[in-house]
Design a protein around this motif. Structure first.
Motif, PDB file in Angstrom:
ATOM      1  N   GLU A  13       0.943  -1.251   0.020  1.00  0.00           N
ATOM      2  CA  GLU A  13      -0.092   0.097  -0.084  1.00  0.00           C
ATOM      3  C   GLU A  13       0.782   1.118   0.025  1.00  0.00           C
ATOM      4  OE1 GLU A  13      -2.944   2.147  -0.554  1.00  0.00           O
ATOM      5  OE2 GLU A  13      -3.322   0.205  -0.360  1.00  0.00           O
ATOM      6  N   GLU A  14       1.893   1.197   0.596  1.00  0.00           N
ATOM      7  CA  GLU A  14       2.779   2.458   0.616  1.00  0.00           C
ATOM      8  C   GLU A  14       3.461   2.736  -0.721  1.00  0.00           C
ATOM      9  OE1 GLU A  14       5.421   5.415   1.810  1.00  0.00           O
ATOM     10  OE2 GLU A  14       3.606   4.641   2.775  1.00  0.00           O
ATOM     11  N   ALA A  15       3.605   1.527  -1.542  1.00  0.00           N
ATOM     12  CA  ALA A  15       4.254   1.826  -2.841  1.00  0.00           C
ATOM     13  C   ALA A  15       3.002   2.696  -3.760  1.00  0.00           C
ATOM     14  CB  ALA A  15       4.684   0.593  -3.384  1.00  0.00           C
ATOM     15  N   ALA A  16       1.796   2.054  -3.488  1.00  0.00           N
ATOM     16  CA  ALA A  16       0.580   2.818  -3.997  1.00  0.00           C
ATOM     17  C   ALA A  16       0.315   4.123  -3.826  1.00  0.00           C
ATOM     18  CB  ALA A  16      -0.688   1.677  -4.038  1.00  0.00           C
ATOM     19  N   LEU A  17       0.607   4.456  -2.682  1.00  0.00           N
ATOM     20  CA  LEU A  17       0.434   5.477  -2.061  1.00  0.00           C
ATOM     21  C   LEU A  17       1.550   6.570  -2.529  1.00  0.00           C
ATOM     22  CD1 LEU A  17      -0.466   5.338   1.642  1.00  0.00           C
ATOM     23  CD2 LEU A  17      -1.790   6.251  -0.157  1.00  0.00           C
ATOM     24  N   PHE A  18       2.964   6.127  -2.799  1.00  0.00           N
ATOM     25  CA  PHE A  18       3.772   6.901  -3.565  1.00  0.00           C
ATOM     26  C   PHE A  18       3.547   7.046  -4.898  1.00  0.00           C
ATOM     27  CE2 PHE A  18       8.351   6.563  -5.183  1.00  0.00           C
ATOM     28  CZ  PHE A  18       8.633   7.869  -5.017  1.00  0.00           C
ATOM     29  N   ALA A  19       2.927   5.938  -5.661  1.00  0.00           N
ATOM     30  CA  ALA A  19       2.679   6.261  -6.962  1.00  0.00           C
ATOM     31  C   ALA A  19       1.628   7.449  -7.202  1.00  0.00           C
ATOM     32  CB  ALA A  19       1.862   4.863  -7.897  1.00  0.00           C
ATOM     33  N   TYR A  20       0.733   7.251  -6.230  1.00  0.00           N
ATOM     34  CA  TYR A  20      -0.168   8.575  -6.357  1.00  0.00           C
ATOM     35  C   TYR A  20       0.613   9.809  -6.575  1.00  0.00           C
ATOM     36  CZ  TYR A  20      -3.450  12.142  -5.171  1.00  0.00           C
ATOM     37  OH  TYR A  20      -4.230  13.263  -5.101  1.00  0.00           O
ATOM     38  N   GLU A  21       1.543  10.027  -5.348  1.00  0.00           N
ATOM     39  CA  GLU A  21       2.151  11.287  -5.193  1.00  0.00           C
ATOM     40  C   GLU A  21       3.041  11.499  -6.523  1.00  0.00           C
ATOM     41  OE1 GLU A  21       3.727  12.443  -1.088  1.00  0.00           O
ATOM     42  OE2 GLU A  21       3.625   9.978  -1.189  1.00  0.00           O
ATOM     43  N   LEU A  22       3.686  10.486  -7.319  1.00  0.00           N
ATOM     44  CA  LEU A  22       4.291  10.736  -8.453  1.00  0.00           C
ATOM     45  C   LEU A  22       3.197  11.464  -9.689  1.00  0.00           C
ATOM     46  CD1 LEU A  22       6.902   7.748  -8.701  1.00  0.00           C
ATOM     47  CD2 LEU A  22       7.240  10.178  -8.086  1.00  0.00           C
ATOM     48  N   TYR A  23       2.292  10.501  -9.534  1.00  0.00           N
ATOM     49  CA  TYR A  23       0.982  11.060 -10.515  1.00  0.00           C
ATOM     50  C   TYR A  23       0.630  12.423 -10.428  1.00  0.00           C
ATOM     51  CZ  TYR A  23      -3.861  11.436 -11.265  1.00  0.00           C
ATOM     52  OH  TYR A  23      -5.159  11.898 -11.813  1.00  0.00           O
ATOM     53  N   ARG A  24       0.586  12.921  -8.931  1.00  0.00           N
ATOM     54  CA  ARG A  24       0.233  14.126  -8.744  1.00  0.00           C
ATOM     55  C   ARG A  24       1.341  15.289  -9.141  1.00  0.00           C
ATOM     56  NH1 ARG A  24      -0.320  15.325  -2.600  1.00  0.00           N
ATOM     57  NH2 ARG A  24       1.906  15.118  -2.652  1.00  0.00           N
ATOM     58  N   VAL A  72      -6.305   7.607 -19.234  1.00  0.00           N
ATOM     59  CA  VAL A  72      -6.770   6.574 -20.129  1.00  0.00           C
ATOM     60  C   VAL A  72      -7.191   5.382 -19.060  1.00  0.00           C
ATOM     61  CG1 VAL A  72      -5.920   4.804 -21.665  1.00  0.00           C
ATOM     62  CG2 VAL A  72      -4.985   7.019 -21.870  1.00  0.00           C
ATOM     63  N   ASP A  73      -6.356   5.107 -18.176  1.00  0.00           N
ATOM     64  CA  ASP A  73      -6.791   4.041 -17.338  1.00  0.00           C
ATOM     65  C   ASP A  73      -6.290   4.481 -16.015  1.00  0.00           C
ATOM     66  OD1 ASP A  73      -8.208   1.767 -16.513  1.00  0.00           O
ATOM     67  OD2 ASP A  73      -6.511   0.460 -17.016  1.00  0.00           O
ATOM     68  N   LYS A  74      -6.981   4.045 -14.644  1.00  0.00           N
ATOM     69  CA  LYS A  74      -6.685   4.385 -13.401  1.00  0.00           C
ATOM     70  C   LYS A  74      -7.099   3.166 -12.593  1.00  0.00           C
ATOM     71  CE  LYS A  74      -7.495   8.254 -10.997  1.00  0.00           C
ATOM     72  NZ  LYS A  74      -7.310   9.600 -10.506  1.00  0.00           N
ATOM     73  N   ASN A  75      -6.339   2.570 -11.880  1.00  0.00           N
ATOM     74  CA  ASN A  75      -6.685   1.161 -10.831  1.00  0.00           C
ATOM     75  C   ASN A  75      -6.214   1.849  -9.413  1.00  0.00           C
ATOM     76  OD1 ASN A  75      -7.063  -0.719  -9.482  1.00  0.00           O
ATOM     77  ND2 ASN A  75      -5.989  -2.017 -10.822  1.00  0.00           N
ATOM     78  N   GLU A  76      -7.377   2.325  -8.556  1.00  0.00           N
ATOM     79  CA  GLU A  76      -6.882   2.849  -7.306  1.00  0.00           C
ATOM     80  C   GLU A  76      -6.951   1.874  -6.133  1.00  0.00           C
ATOM     81  OE1 GLU A  76     -10.031   6.125  -8.306  1.00  0.00           O
ATOM     82  OE2 GLU A  76      -8.553   7.242  -7.506  1.00  0.00           O
ATOM     83  N   THR A  77      -6.507   2.291  -4.916  1.00  0.00           N
ATOM     84  CA  THR A  77      -6.582   1.529  -3.934  1.00  0.00           C
ATOM     85  C   THR A  77      -7.650   1.957  -2.823  1.00  0.00           C
ATOM     86  OG1 THR A  77      -5.185   2.386  -2.607  1.00  0.00           O
ATOM     87  CG2 THR A  77      -4.327   0.622  -4.080  1.00  0.00           C
ATOM     88  N   GLU A  78      -7.916   1.365  -1.985  1.00  0.00           N
ATOM     89  CA  GLU A  78      -9.060   2.020  -0.818  1.00  0.00           C
ATOM     90  C   GLU A  78      -8.495   3.035  -0.082  1.00  0.00           C
ATOM     91  OE1 GLU A  78     -12.268   1.043  -0.625  1.00  0.00           O
ATOM     92  OE2 GLU A  78     -12.281  -0.804  -1.965  1.00  0.00           O
ATOM     93  N   LEU A  79      -7.122   2.952   0.076  1.00  0.00           N
ATOM     94  CA  LEU A  79      -6.440   4.218   0.801  1.00  0.00           C
ATOM     95  C   LEU A  79      -6.263   5.316   0.149  1.00  0.00           C
ATOM     96  CD1 LEU A  79      -4.329   2.118   3.535  1.00  0.00           C
ATOM     97  CD2 LEU A  79      -6.860   2.727   3.619  1.00  0.00           C
ATOM     98  N   GLY A  80      -6.431   5.304  -1.198  1.00  0.00           N
ATOM     99  CA  GLY A  80      -6.170   6.504  -2.224  1.00  0.00           C
ATOM    100  C   GLY A  80      -4.782   6.260  -2.896  1.00  0.00           C
ATOM    101  N   GLY A  81      -4.373   5.066  -2.792  1.00  0.00           N
ATOM    102  CA  GLY A  81      -3.057   5.027  -3.589  1.00  0.00           C
ATOM    103  C   GLY A  81      -3.564   4.738  -4.997  1.00  0.00           C
ATOM    104  N   ILE A  82      -2.534   4.506  -5.901  1.00  0.00           N
ATOM    105  CA  ILE A  82      -2.594   3.770  -7.252  1.00  0.00           C
ATOM    106  C   ILE A  82      -1.829   2.773  -7.596  1.00  0.00           C
ATOM    107  CG2 ILE A  82      -2.220   4.460  -9.399  1.00  0.00           C
ATOM    108  CD1 ILE A  82      -2.650   7.294  -9.034  1.00  0.00           C
ATOM    109  N   LYS A  83      -2.518   1.667  -7.973  1.00  0.00           N
ATOM    110  CA  LYS A  83      -1.799   0.278  -8.447  1.00  0.00           C
ATOM    111  C   LYS A  83      -1.416   0.668  -9.766  1.00  0.00           C
ATOM    112  CE  LYS A  83      -4.780  -2.910  -6.046  1.00  0.00           C
ATOM    113  NZ  LYS A  83      -6.095  -4.049  -6.262  1.00  0.00           N
ATOM    114  N   GLU A  84      -1.941   1.444 -10.751  1.00  0.00           N
ATOM    115  CA  GLU A  84      -1.678   1.695 -11.914  1.00  0.00           C
ATOM    116  C   GLU A  84      -2.432   2.928 -12.581  1.00  0.00           C
ATOM    117  OE1 GLU A  84      -1.397  -0.476 -16.479  1.00  0.00           O
ATOM    118  OE2 GLU A  84      -2.503  -1.571 -14.918  1.00  0.00           O
ATOM    119  N   VAL A  85      -1.585   3.718 -13.179  1.00  0.00           N
ATOM    120  CA  VAL A  85      -2.418   4.862 -14.243  1.00  0.00           C
ATOM    121  C   VAL A  85      -1.696   5.147 -15.298  1.00  0.00           C
ATOM    122  CG1 VAL A  85      -1.089   6.741 -13.029  1.00  0.00           C
ATOM    123  CG2 VAL A  85      -3.356   7.277 -13.963  1.00  0.00           C
TER     124      VAL A  85
END
Length: 359
Positions: free
Chosen positions: A125-136, A152-165
Motif C-alpha cells: 500500500e505504501e508503494a501505491a500511495l507513493f505512485a499517487y504522489e508521483l502521479y500528482r 486513459v486508465d486508473k486503478n486505485e486502492t481503498e486508501l487513495g493509492g494507485i496500483k496503475e495509471v
C-alpha cells in the motif's frame, strides 16, 4: 574532427540557402503541400544555419582585425585591433561549442506527445500511495508547462493509492520533457501506518513512451480482440454500472491495454487504441522480443528497490538522481511538481554523453 564538423556545417548552410530559394519560387508557392514540406525542412535546420552564419561573420571580423594589427604602426590603434581580434576569437570558440550541440543527432520522437504509465512497485500500500504522489507531481508539472493530460486508465486502492495509471500527455515536446522520468523511483520515509517510526523503502515505476501516429503502426482486425466490461473503481459512486470499459488484446505481441476513464465506450476505445499504437511503436522499434523486453526493463526495471533511478528520502528532505549523481534538498517542492532543474540536469548530462561519444 573539427574539419569534419565544419564540413557538415557548410553542407547544412548550403541546404538552408537552397530551401530558402525554393520557398521563393512561384511554382512552389502555388503548391501549398510542397511549400509546407519545404518550409518544415528549412525550419528544422534554420537554427544551425543561422548560428553557422554568425560564426563565419565573426571569423571574418577576427581575420580582418588581425590584418589591421599587422599593418598598423600606431601602438594605441594596434592594441585596439588586438583586443577586437581576441574578443572575436572568444566568440568563435563559444559559437563552436554551440554548433557542436546543434549538430548532435536529434531524437525523432522529441516533439511528440507521450504516454506515461505509473505503477506501484515493491512495498504494498505504501508503494501505491507513493505512485499517487508521483502521479500528482507530474500532473502539476504538466499544468505548469501547459501540457494537457488525459487519463486513459486508473486503478486505485481503498486508501487513495494507485496500483496503475496510464496518462496521455499532449503538447509540443511532451516526450522530450518527460522521457528521462522512465525508471524505478524509490521512496524512503516513515509510513503513516508505521507505529514505531521506522523508515520503510518502497518503489513505483514510471514508463514514458512517444505517442505513435496512425500511419506508423498497422493494427489488423484479426490480430486483436476487443472486450467490453463494466468499469471498476475504489467503490461507491466511482463504479460504472454500464459496460463502457474497453480491453484490447493484441495477439502477435501479447500486449493488453485497458481504458475505463470515460463514460463513453467509444471514447474509451479511441484512447485504448492510442495507447496500443504507442506500445506497438515502442515494440516494433526494437529488433526483437528480447530487445523489447530489455528496453522495457531499462525503462522501468522490475520494480525492485535496488533498481532505482531516483530516491526520494523524506527524513533528509533529499531527492537524488542516481544516473547523474545529483542530490537536491528541496524534496517538498520537488514532489509538488518543481522538477525542472532535475530534468535540465539530465538533459545536459545526456548531451555531454553524446558529445563524448562524438569525440
Amino acid at each position: 574532427m573539427k574539419k569534419e564538423m565544419f564540413g557538415k556545417l557548410k553542407a547544412v548552410y548550403e541546404r538552408y540557402l537552397e530551401l530558402s530559394a525554393k520557398m521563393s519560387d512561384p511554382a512552389v508557392i502555388a503548391d501549398t503541400a510542397e511549400w509546407t514540406k519545404i518550409a518544415k525542412a528549412q525550419a528544422e535546420i534554420a537554427e544551425t544555419a543561422t548560428k553557422y552564419a554568425e560564426y563565419m561573420e565573426t571569423e571574418r571580423e577576427m581575420n580582418a582585425a588581425l590584418e589591421e594589427v599587422k599593418r598598423e604602426s600606431d601602438t594605441e590603434m594596434k592594441a585596439l585591433f588586438e583586443e577586437e581580434a581576441e574578443n572575436c576569437k572568444k566568440k568563435t570558440e563559444e559559437l563552436t561549442e554551440e554548433l557542436k550541440i546543434l549538430l548532435l543527432p536529434k531524437d525523432k520522437n522529441d516533439d511528440r506527445n507521450c504516454i506515461m504509465e505509473i505503477r506501484g512497485g515493491a512495498g504494498g500500500e505504501e508503494a501505491a500511495l507513493f505512485a499517487y504522489e508521483l502521479y500528482r507531481m507530474y500532473i502539476i508539472y504538466c499544468e505548469h508547462h501547459r501540457l494537457k493530460i488525459e487519463e486513459v486508465d486508473k486503478n486505485e486502492t481503498e486508501l487513495g493509492g494507485i496500483k496503475e495509471v496510464v496518462l496521455n500527455i499532449t503538447g509540443r515536446g511532451a516526450y522530450k520533457q518527460l522521457k528521462f522520468e522512465s525508471g524505478v523511483h524509490r521512496v524512503q520515509r516513515v509510513p503513516e501506518t508505521e507505529s514505531q517510526g521506522r523508515v520503510h523503502t518502497s518503489t513505483a515505476t514510471v514508463a514514458v513512451l512517444p505517442e505513435a501516429e496512425d500511419v506508423e503502426v498497422e493494427i489488423k482486425d484479426e490480430d486483436i480482440r476487443v472486450d467490453v466490461y463494466r468499469s471498476s473503481g475504489a467503490g461507491g459512486q466511482k463504479v460504472n454500472k454500464t459496460e463502457t470499459a474497453i480491453r484490447i488484446t493484441h495477439f502477435p505481441t501479447g500486449l493488453v491495454v485497458t481504458c475505463q476513464d470515460e463514460r463513453s465506450q467509444l471514447k474509451n476505445k479511441d484512447k485504448a487504441f492510442k495507447v496500443l499504437r504507442s506500445r506497438l511503436y515502442d515494440f516494433y522499434n526494437s529488433q526483437n522480443r528480447s530487445a523489447y523486453d530489455e528496453h522495457r526493463k531499462s525503462l522501468v526495471g522490475t520494480g525492485d528497490r535496488s533498481e532505482r533511478i531516483r530516491t526520494y528520502n523524506f527524513p533528509q528532505g533529499r531527492v537524488t538522481d542516481h544516473r547523474i549523481g545529483l542530490s537536491q534538498y528541496n524534496l517538498n517542492e520537488f514532489i509538488m511538481g518543481d522538477i525542472d532543474s532535475m530534468i535540465e540536469a539530465l538533459t545536459i548530462a545526456d548531451r555531454e554523453r553524446q558529445l563524448a561519444g562524438e569525440e
